[in-house]
Design a protein around this motif. Structure first.
Motif: not given
Length: 195
Positions: A24-26, A20, A1
């Motif tokens: 992607q996850d962050y 977004q 992440m």
């Protein structure tokens, strides 16, 4: 992440929006420029920074371009004429919009008062008005700057348009008002704004 370092009231918003859009996850570590948290990732204390594993990337242009290339979205393929046109548009937005807004910000609120040059303001505003007219002309009746698909320069242009509105610059041409409204209505934009 991924880990995004910086506040959404800065160029870090460009990174969170791109993430977004790319799905992607962050983790968003909200901190101000030159804060101790920012200096942990960039010795200069500048934001944004992106932590990707053991690597730390800086500069919103480099970060967003990296993410677009890595995840295959928001961009034309590297090594193509379309990509060269896209990169030229991105650099134009950085040179002709972002740089002007940053100069204005430095001389109105960032620099110590004794280092500010008040005469910079009117000249920057006039130049920026010309840049807005040029951007509106380049956009034309296309939905996005490069045609039918959202790409990296749209993220930068939309961010600069919003920055100019907050700074109280000249009213936007109708074309750019509609463009900005469309961009801000995107689910990814809204999700990034809430992060």
């Amino acid at each position: 992440m991924y880990k995004v370092i910086g506040t959404n009231k800065s160029r870090a918003f460009r990174v969170t929006w791109a993430l977004q859009e790319l799905g992607q996850d962050y983790e968003h570590v909200v901190c101000a420029p030159r804060s101790e948290q920012a200096k942990l990732h960039n010795p200069l204390g500048k934001i944004p920074a992106l932590v990707d594993g053991d690597s730390v990337l800086t500069d919103s242009t480099a970060i967003v371009t990296y993410l677009a290339d890595k995840h295959g979205g928001l961009t034309a393929k590297a090594g193509t004429v379309s990509r060269a046109h896209q990169d030229a548009m991105t650099m134009w937005v950085i040179d002709e919009m972002d740089a002007l807004l940053w100069s204005y910000s430095k001389h109105t609120r960032v620099l110590p008062e004794e280092q500010r040059v008040a005469e910079v303001g009117p000249a920057v505003r006039l130049e920026f008005e010309h840049s807005l007219a040029t951007l509106a002309e380049r956009l034309g009746d296309k939905p996005f700057l490069m045609g039918e698909t959202l790409t990296v320069p749209d993220i930068f242009a939309t961010h600069c348009i919003g920055w100019s509105v907050i700074a109280g610059f000249a009213p936007l041409p109708e074309t750019l008002k509609a463009y900005s409204k469309r961009m801000r209505a995107r689910p990814a934009y809204k999700a990034a704004a809430g992060s």
